[in-house]
Write a protein that holds these residues in place. Sequence first.
Motif, PDB file in Angstrom:
ATOM      1  N   VAL A 154       0.812  -1.170   0.081  1.00 19.25           N
ATOM      2  CA  VAL A 154      -0.105   0.108   0.028  1.00 19.25           C
ATOM      3  C   VAL A 154       0.792   1.140  -0.076  1.00 19.25           C
ATOM      4  N   ALA A 155       1.944   1.363   1.019  1.00 19.34           N
ATOM      5  CA  ALA A 155       2.676   2.309   1.045  1.00 19.34           C
ATOM      6  C   ALA A 155       3.438   2.837  -0.260  1.00 19.34           C
ATOM      7  N   HIS A 156       4.042   1.747  -0.737  1.00 20.93           N
ATOM      8  CA  HIS A 156       4.835   1.827  -2.036  1.00 20.93           C
ATOM      9  C   HIS A 156       4.060   2.286  -2.917  1.00 20.93           C
ATOM     10  N   ILE A 157       2.984   1.635  -3.374  1.00 18.76           N
ATOM     11  CA  ILE A 157       2.130   1.788  -4.572  1.00 18.76           C
ATOM     12  C   ILE A 157       1.379   3.366  -4.481  1.00 18.76           C
ATOM     13  N   ASN A 214       3.739   2.104  11.120  1.00 17.09           N
ATOM     14  CA  ASN A 214       4.978   2.444  10.751  1.00 17.09           C
ATOM     15  C   ASN A 214       5.042   2.764   9.266  1.00 17.09           C
ATOM     16  N   GLU A 215       4.519   1.934   8.647  1.00 13.94           N
ATOM     17  CA  GLU A 215       4.423   1.921   6.881  1.00 13.94           C
ATOM     18  C   GLU A 215       3.747   3.342   6.618  1.00 13.94           C
ATOM     19  N   LEU A 216       2.548   3.416   7.279  1.00 13.57           N
ATOM     20  CA  LEU A 216       1.641   4.670   7.097  1.00 13.57           C
ATOM     21  C   LEU A 216       2.326   6.026   7.660  1.00 13.57           C
ATOM     22  N   PHE A 217       3.050   5.933   8.717  1.00 12.23           N
ATOM     23  CA  PHE A 217       3.835   6.907   9.219  1.00 12.23           C
ATOM     24  C   PHE A 217       5.067   7.577   8.033  1.00 12.23           C
ATOM     25  N   LYS A 218       5.586   6.371   7.724  1.00 14.61           N
ATOM     26  CA  LYS A 218       6.606   6.763   6.579  1.00 14.61           C
ATOM     27  C   LYS A 218       5.875   7.442   5.424  1.00 14.61           C
ATOM     28  N   LEU A 219       4.616   6.879   5.106  1.00 11.42           N
ATOM     29  CA  LEU A 219       4.002   7.314   3.775  1.00 11.42           C
ATOM     30  C   LEU A 219       3.499   8.939   4.262  1.00 11.42           C
ATOM     31  N   ALA A 220       3.248   9.137   5.320  1.00 11.22           N
ATOM     32  CA  ALA A 220       2.701  10.234   5.993  1.00 11.22           C
ATOM     33  C   ALA A 220       3.804  11.343   5.609  1.00 11.22           C
ATOM     34  N   GLU A 221       5.087  11.007   5.956  1.00 14.66           N
ATOM     35  CA  GLU A 221       6.321  11.670   5.845  1.00 14.66           C
ATOM     36  C   GLU A 221       6.537  12.357   4.267  1.00 14.66           C
ATOM     37  N   GLU A 222       5.888  11.369   3.360  1.00 18.59           N
ATOM     38  CA  GLU A 222       6.102  11.652   1.911  1.00 18.59           C
ATOM     39  C   GLU A 222       4.861  12.633   1.693  1.00 18.59           C
ATOM     40  N   GLY A 223       4.114  12.868   2.479  1.00 17.83           N
ATOM     41  CA  GLY A 223       2.820  13.783   2.325  1.00 17.83           C
ATOM     42  C   GLY A 223       1.720  13.385   1.781  1.00 17.83           C
ATOM     43  N   ILE A 224       1.521  11.976   2.087  1.00 19.77           N
ATOM     44  CA  ILE A 224       0.285  11.115   1.821  1.00 19.77           C
ATOM     45  C   ILE A 224      -0.356  10.795   3.022  1.00 19.77           C
ATOM     46  N   SER A 225      -1.676  11.255   3.173  1.00 24.06           N
ATOM     47  CA  SER A 225      -2.405  11.061   4.305  1.00 24.06           C
ATOM     48  C   SER A 225      -2.858   9.681   4.254  1.00 24.06           C
ATOM     49  N   SER A 226      -3.516   8.594   5.342  1.00 24.84           N
ATOM     50  CA  SER A 226      -4.129   7.503   5.303  1.00 24.84           C
ATOM     51  C   SER A 226      -5.077   7.665   6.193  1.00 24.84           C
ATOM     52  N   HIS A 227      -5.898   6.172   6.089  1.00 22.72           N
ATOM     53  CA  HIS A 227      -7.173   6.263   7.028  1.00 22.72           C
ATOM     54  C   HIS A 227      -7.188   4.697   7.271  1.00 22.72           C
ATOM     55  N   VAL A 228      -7.096   4.727   8.657  1.00 24.60           N
ATOM     56  CA  VAL A 228      -7.319   3.169   9.133  1.00 24.60           C
ATOM     57  C   VAL A 228      -8.827   3.138   9.886  1.00 24.60           C
ATOM     58  N   PHE A 229      -9.453   1.995   9.221  1.00 26.94           N
ATOM     59  CA  PHE A 229     -10.792   2.054   9.675  1.00 26.94           C
ATOM     60  C   PHE A 229     -11.359   0.553  10.111  1.00 26.94           C
TER      61      PHE A 229
END
Length: 254
Positions: A154-157, A214-229
């Motif tokens: 998810v984070a990579h793509i 951890n993956e999602l925090f790294k993604l956020a550092e690239e400026g991309i938000s995510s939503h866990v539900f």
Amino acid sequence: MSEVTVLKIGGSVLTDRSKERTLKLREINRIAKEIASVGVRDLIIVHGAGSFGHPQAKRFDLDVPGKCSYETIIIHNVVKELNRIFIEKLAENGMLVVPVHPLNCTISREGRLENMMTDQIRLMLKNDIVPVFHGDVIMDRIWGRAILSGDQIVAHIAKCLNAGRVGIGTNVDGIMDGKKVMDVITPEEFCGVKKLLKGSKDVDVTGGMASKANELFKLAEEGISSHVFNASKKGLVINFLSGERNFGTIIRGD
Ligand code: IPE
């Protein structure tokens, strides 16, 4: 931001983690219906392995570095079985879906996804095809083979395609601080939140919520938000795909 949406459905939503190779068929049907009913364009689906991968990988010690062996192929085949069933349900609901097996298009280095072919994914989206990835065992440059979680995919793509929306459907209500769901986590809070998080109570070779975050925090550092539900709750996949954000945890990347 592009219009690309990346949605992961966790293995615990689609399978019964307490029994090896056991489907939650009603849930698979419901999730497939929910996804199809919204008809989002430029959608990439990723799913986890659940009981079609974790217990088997643990049994063969695939969570520790080691050479590629016959067992590697067994894990690939078992998670592919889940992928085929999920794809079938999505197709029954009118979606144009194709399986994308990470073993065939990604490489890792010491367990970290290093390279993924994405040209075909871009072309699929252009042709209104929905690629469906899954957690997998893949070729690793140093170790021989490695387990790749759906969360790393998810984070990579999401990063490669500069996704506009990233959703992680799990079987819990979000990222928890004790019994309370955290509505929003900002980059300033990542360090503190990491200390709160644990692995999974089930057999889990990819590290549970702690490594997911951890993956999602790294993604956020690239400026991309995510939503866990919680995708095990009826209607929340629809709500996510419809753009609602008043549930679960938003990990803010901006
Ligand atoms: C695990 O993928 C892959 C294998 C064990 C082969 P995930 O880590 O994404 O699976 P879930 O969502 O936790 O079940």
